[in-house]
Design a protein around this motif. Sequence first.
Motif, short mmCIF file in Angstrom:
data_model
loop_
_atom_site.label_atom_id
_atom_site.label_comp_id
_atom_site.label_asym_id
_atom_site.label_seq_id
_atom_site.Cartn_x
_atom_site.Cartn_y
_atom_site.Cartn_z
N LEU A 185 0.82 -1.21 0.00
CA LEU A 185 0.00 0.00 0.00
C LEU A 185 0.86 1.27 0.00
O LEU A 185 1.89 1.34 0.66
CB LEU A 185 -0.92 0.03 1.22
N VAL A 186 0.38 2.26 -0.73
CA VAL A 186 0.92 3.62 -0.69
C VAL A 186 -0.25 4.54 -0.37
O VAL A 186 -1.20 4.64 -1.16
CB VAL A 186 1.55 4.04 -2.03
N SER A 245 3.55 3.33 12.60
CA SER A 245 4.02 2.19 11.81
C SER A 245 3.94 2.45 10.31
O SER A 245 4.50 1.69 9.52
CB SER A 245 3.21 0.93 12.16
N LEU A 246 3.25 3.52 9.90
CA LEU A 246 3.28 3.94 8.50
C LEU A 246 4.62 4.61 8.23
O LEU A 246 5.14 5.35 9.06
CB LEU A 246 2.14 4.92 8.21
N VAL A 247 5.20 4.35 7.05
CA VAL A 247 6.52 4.87 6.71
C VAL A 247 6.38 6.06 5.76
O VAL A 247 5.85 5.92 4.66
CB VAL A 247 7.39 3.78 6.04
N GLN A 252 11.57 0.78 -0.42
CA GLN A 252 12.22 0.36 0.82
C GLN A 252 11.18 0.01 1.89
O GLN A 252 11.32 -1.00 2.60
CB GLN A 252 13.15 1.46 1.32
N ALA A 253 10.15 0.85 2.02
CA ALA A 253 9.09 0.57 2.99
C ALA A 253 8.43 -0.76 2.68
O ALA A 253 8.18 -1.59 3.57
CB ALA A 253 8.07 1.70 3.00
N GLY A 304 7.88 -4.76 4.37
CA GLY A 304 6.52 -5.23 4.61
C GLY A 304 5.57 -4.16 5.13
O GLY A 304 4.47 -4.49 5.58
N ARG A 305 5.97 -2.89 5.06
CA ARG A 305 5.17 -1.82 5.66
C ARG A 305 4.52 -0.95 4.59
O ARG A 305 5.02 -0.82 3.47
CB ARG A 305 6.05 -0.97 6.57
#
Length: 205
Positions: A44-45, A92-94, A104-105, A109-110
């Motif tokens: 997800l983005v 926890s969102l990057v 990279q995020a 797995g984020r």
Amino acid sequence: MPDLYPTPRAAFRRPEIVKLGGSLVSHPRLTAVLEALAERGAPLVLVAGGGPLADGVRALQPRLSLSDAACHRMAILAMEQTAHAFADLMPSLVLADNPDAIAQAHGEGRAALWLPARMALAARDLPESWELTSDSLAAWLAVEIHAARLTLVKSLPTGGATPDEWARAGLTDPLFPAFAARFAGPVEVTTPEALLAGTKGSLAA
């Protein structure tokens, strides 16, 4: 634009963009939505709307006789500020301001939370006017990073089924149909309630 996920291709899925409308800032289930999306993680983005911060720019424009070009840049920065607010609510969102940071995020797995200023302010194909809002920017990003899907999360349900109908109803900005047409993947509109009901599977409305 470099390949977002050059290797190993089998280890990644193409990104999916979820645009969170600015009206969600005052929605009672905002934190639940952010938590659910953070738990889902990659690929997800998230794209945050400008919300009340962009409304502040609109209110300031006639008072200071600001140009549309200046307000365009200020509204993008309003989106960036909203993204920082969402990240503070859900650490926890990057935060990610370019395709490499998004990759990279996702490699960790984020879910990534887009900071738009670096990419959008450098773009030459984005009109500097109020006709372009965060909805069109989300569609533009979907093309830039070769996303698989674009989902717009709106506080109110849509009465239409296509980008043209959404724009005519005022659900999106008038430029959104043209930007959505450049994107090869599915484009959907959903509500926070429907999204929360479907986060374990598809994000389709």
